[in-house]
Design an enzyme around this catalytic site. Structure first.
Site, PDB file in Angstrom:
ATOM      1  N   HIS A   1       0.839  -1.213   0.000  1.00  0.00           N
ATOM      2  CA  HIS A   1       0.000   0.000   0.000  1.00  0.00           C
ATOM      3  C   HIS A   1       0.872   1.261   0.000  1.00  0.00           C
ATOM      4  CE1 HIS A   1      -3.118   2.842   1.441  1.00  0.00           C
ATOM      5  NE2 HIS A   1      -2.122   3.309   2.176  1.00  0.00           N
ATOM      6  N   GLU A   2       1.847   1.310   0.919  1.00  0.00           N
ATOM      7  CA  GLU A   2       2.701   2.498   1.023  1.00  0.00           C
ATOM      8  C   GLU A   2       3.495   2.730  -0.267  1.00  0.00           C
ATOM      9  OE1 GLU A   2       2.566   4.636   3.373  1.00  0.00           O
ATOM     10  OE2 GLU A   2       1.205   3.457   4.620  1.00  0.00           O
TER      11      GLU A   2
END
Length: 469
Positions: free
Chosen positions: A325-326
């Site tokens: 996600h990051e």
């Protein structure tokens, strides 16, 4: 320039307009907090999506934590409004400027041959920092040692807190003094287009702080340890290589020294990227050396930390999904987009400041006489904080809307990498570990939250997976 073109606008008009806007915004915020409090009180059932993963005890703890934080927010906002209203009503900025000049003269720490406005601006800023510390310290102490302590998150003792507090103020002063000096000098010497130079300078300072903060400033407060070789490190390096992320270093920060909350983030420019994991994020993580135990003398017992870590955190697959996600934010250029938007916004704000900062009517509204000297640093505060108050509030709301959109996109990116199952389980675990209440009032969430709610993200992840399949 500015309001002087409109003869009917008086200092009293400006003052009361600012006070009215401040209190209208406060009342609106209070209205939203009251709505959210009703959600905490009336939401008795665990949402259907979480009934197999969220136990009743954790649900009740998160409800209690959310309610207590919201009540504290209501009190602290009211307290802040009383302080700010009193400060404006008693012409606090004007008297603060006078006092800063008196201190400059009394202690003789500014050579007479140097620019006096720069010295007085630094003195005023330090005085303002002291004032903010005095009025804000009781709230900080309550937040850490009552609110966070009650719900099991605080890991600091008073000694650790005080040392941290002192270091933060020293670092702030060391950074603030040269920055303020250069801001004043740029405005003085920049002519009619000083706001362009001021914007360029601000952008350089942003890049400078983004560069030195993680490698110079952050280690002053927390210990950063390279992640040891093992399955987790191998997974992260493989993920970085897969999406061409130029990963150079992997760190674990001992966030458990101050709080049980967990997080992870990326930083670095160009081909020098780094990833930082909080030790509280890694399930079963134990501080690796005896030095950390020594550092933790001011904290709860080591066994207490270890016991907590055994109960919280994510496994390797879930951490990989979180980083998916990051890294989605990086791959989709979200950081770059945010920087571009913020710089365009800052340029417009500085242009507005250039139009109004020497306006006599504006300064008179804050207690200055018509023909008195108009301090640059006070002009910045007045224009940026008060005259642009409604604009700043609107921009804050729009940036939250954009941020939530980016979060959905980053989740979809992680799903595309094949992390649907582990991302969902990681989000649920992180929500449980941080006692995030899964139900929010729709208006409160839309106004305040920079991230979608847990339930919104879980639904969106499933929808993204269906689209891709």
């Amino acid at each position: 320039m500015g309001f002087e073109q409109f003869g009917w606008i008086t200092p009293s008009h400006i003052y009361w307009t600012i006070i009215t806007c401040l209190w209208v915004e406060y009342v609106f915020e209070l209205f939203l907090c009251i709505r959210q409090n009703k959600v905490y009180k009336n939401s008795k059932e665990i949402p259907v999506l979480l009934r197999t993963t969220l136990d009743r005890a954790t649900f009740e703890k998160s409800r209690s934590y959310g309610y207590d934080k919201n009540v504290f927010s209501i009190f602290s906002e009211f307290y802040g409004m009383l302080i700010l209203t009193a400060l404006l009503s008693l012409e606090g900025l004007h008297y603060g400027w006078k006092l800063s000049g008196q201190l400059l003269d009394a202690f003789h720490y500014w050579p007479t041959s140097w620019d006096r406005e720069i010295g007085q601006s630094i003195s005023f800023s330090i005085l303002g920092m002291v004032f903010n510390n005095v009025v804000g310290l009781p709230l900080s102490l309550y937040s850490v040692f009552v609110l966070e302590e009650k719900h099991g998150f605080n890991k600091q003792t008073l000694g650790f807190f005080v040392k941290d507090y002192i270091k933060k103020n020293i670092v702030s002063i060391l950074l603030m003094c040269p920055i303020i000096s250069l801001i004043v000098k740029i405005v003085q010497a920049g002519g009619d287009y000083f706001f362009i130079y001021l914007w360029i300078f601000s952008f350089i300072i942003l890049l400078f702080l983004m560069t030195i903060y993680p490698v110079v400033i952050a280690p002053l407060f927390d210990k950063y340890t390279p992640l040891k070789d093992g399955p987790l490190k191998s997974r992260i390096e493989a993920l970085a290589e897969k999406i061409k992320f130029p990963l150079k270093k992997l760190f674990v920060v001992e966030g458990s020294k101050r709080s049980a909350h967990s997080n992870a983030y990326l930083y670095g420019f160009f081909n020098n990227k780094r990833i930082v994991l909080f030790d509280t994020l890694i399930k079963g993580y134990v501080i690796p050396d005896s030095e950390s135990t020594t550092d933790n003398k001011d904290i709860t017992t080591t066994s207490g930390i270890e016991n907590k870590k055994e109960e919280q955190g994510c496994n390797d697959e879930e951490i990989e999904a979180v980083l998916g996600h990051e890294l989605g934010h990086w791959k989709l250029n979200h950081v770059v987009k945010n920087i571009v938007i913020s710089q365009v916004n800052l340029f417009a704000i500085f242009a507005f400041f250039a139009f109004f900062y020497q306006n006599s009517v504006v300064y008179e509204a804050f207690g200055f006489s018509k023909n008195s000297h108009k301090p640059i640093i006070l002009g910045l505060i007045i224009v940026l904080q008060f005259l642009l108050q409604i604009y700043n509030t609107a921009m804050g709301f729009l940036m939250n809307v954009l941020s939530r959109r980016f979060e959905f996109q980053a989740d979809a990116f992680a799903v595309e990498l094949g992390y649907r199952h582990f991302l969902k389980s990681a989000l649920i675990k992180l929500n449980k570990d941080n006692l995030g209440f899964p139900i929010s009032d729709s208006l409160f969430s839309a106004w305040h939250h920079s991230h979608p709610t847990l339930l919104q993200r879980l639904v969106a992840i499933d929808e993204a997976d269906k689209k891709q399949n």
